[in-house]
Design an enzyme around this catalytic site. Structure first.
Site, PDB file in Angstrom:
ATOM      1  N   GLU A  64      43.340  42.574  44.242  1.00  0.00           N
ATOM      2  CA  GLU A  64      41.914  42.869  44.332  1.00  0.00           C
ATOM      3  C   GLU A  64      41.674  44.365  44.524  1.00  0.00           C
ATOM      4  OE1 GLU A  64      40.401  38.618  46.161  1.00  0.00           O
ATOM      5  OE2 GLU A  64      40.300  40.388  47.444  1.00  0.00           O
ATOM      6  N   CYS A  73      43.859  39.225  38.043  1.00  0.00           N
ATOM      7  CA  CYS A  73      44.319  37.896  38.431  1.00  0.00           C
ATOM      8  C   CYS A  73      45.839  37.795  38.348  1.00  0.00           C
ATOM      9  CB  CYS A  73      43.710  36.832  37.519  1.00  0.00           C
ATOM     10  SG  CYS A  73      41.914  36.764  37.535  1.00  0.00           S
ATOM     11  N   GLU A  75      47.684  35.438  37.095  1.00  0.00           N
ATOM     12  CA  GLU A  75      48.176  34.959  35.807  1.00  0.00           C
ATOM     13  C   GLU A  75      48.361  36.108  34.817  1.00  0.00           C
ATOM     14  OE1 GLU A  75      45.705  33.811  37.683  1.00  0.00           O
ATOM     15  OE2 GLU A  75      45.187  31.746  37.157  1.00  0.00           O
ATOM     16  N   CYS A 112      41.209  31.283  35.285  1.00  0.00           N
ATOM     17  CA  CYS A 112      39.849  31.654  34.892  1.00  0.00           C
ATOM     18  C   CYS A 112      39.789  31.853  33.373  1.00  0.00           C
ATOM     19  CB  CYS A 112      39.417  32.922  35.616  1.00  0.00           C
ATOM     20  SG  CYS A 112      40.204  34.437  35.000  1.00  0.00           S
ATOM     21  N   CYS A 115      41.969  34.731  32.003  1.00  0.00           N
ATOM     22  CA  CYS A 115      43.402  34.402  32.016  1.00  0.00           C
ATOM     23  C   CYS A 115      43.743  33.391  30.934  1.00  0.00           C
ATOM     24  CB  CYS A 115      43.807  33.888  33.395  1.00  0.00           C
ATOM     25  SG  CYS A 115      43.777  35.194  34.652  1.00  0.00           S
TER      26      CYS A 115
END
Length: 161
Positions: A64, A73, A75, A112, A115
């Site tokens: 983050e 992310c 992934e 998401c 990803c």
């Protein structure tokens, strides 16, 4: 007018222990990555582990940033790193797990949209499916045989030819 239904099958394992030994090993790598996630704002930690065709395992965790959406992310961290470290090598499986500092994640966390699109790019590029294992902290583990199951109408490079 014609309506069509798009559906897919997935495999549901009652728990982590129901996975094969090799899938448990891969998911354990994802859990380790998850524990090292940098998630000071959302407190939602995600880890991913990619099993390559050559047997290598590449991990990633969410990263983050106070300046949203500068983070990335888990992934995509794992998949992009796998693509950079092993160009031309096929990705066989991506294991994904999520946990929260605020509550117990008791259901599988799916990738998401960004990803899904990124994993789809590699699946199309390599011409073979990438199996997904999805897990929370506790509870069932879901297995999808291909990212195309989660993103059936994906936009990809064939539209740009």
């Amino acid at each position: 007018m014609q309506k069509q239904k798009i559906s897919f099958e997935l495999t549901v394992f009652d728990s982590f222990e129901a996975l094969s030994a090799s899938d448990q090993e891969l998911m354990t790598a994802a859990v380790t990555a998850r524990e090292n996630a940098y998630a000071p704002y959302s407190k939602f930690q995600v880890g991913a582990a990619v099993l390559m065709n050559n047997g290598a395992v590449v991990i990633g965790s969410n990263q983050e940033n106070a300046s949203y959406p500068s983070g990335l992310c888990a992934e995509r961290v794992a998949v992009f790193q796998a693509g950079a470290l092993y160009p031309g090598e096929k990705m066989k499986v991506v294991a994904i797990t999520a946990a929260s500092k605020n509550y117990t994640v008791d259901r599988a966390a799916a990738p998401c949209g960004n990803c899904r699109q990124s994993i789809s790019e590699y699946e199309v590029k390599q011409g073979s499916p990438i199996r997904l294992l999805l897990m929370g902290e506790v509870g069932r583990v879901l297995q999808c045989d291909s990212i195309a199951d989660l993103l059936p109408l994906a936009f990809n490079g064939t539209f740009l030819e």
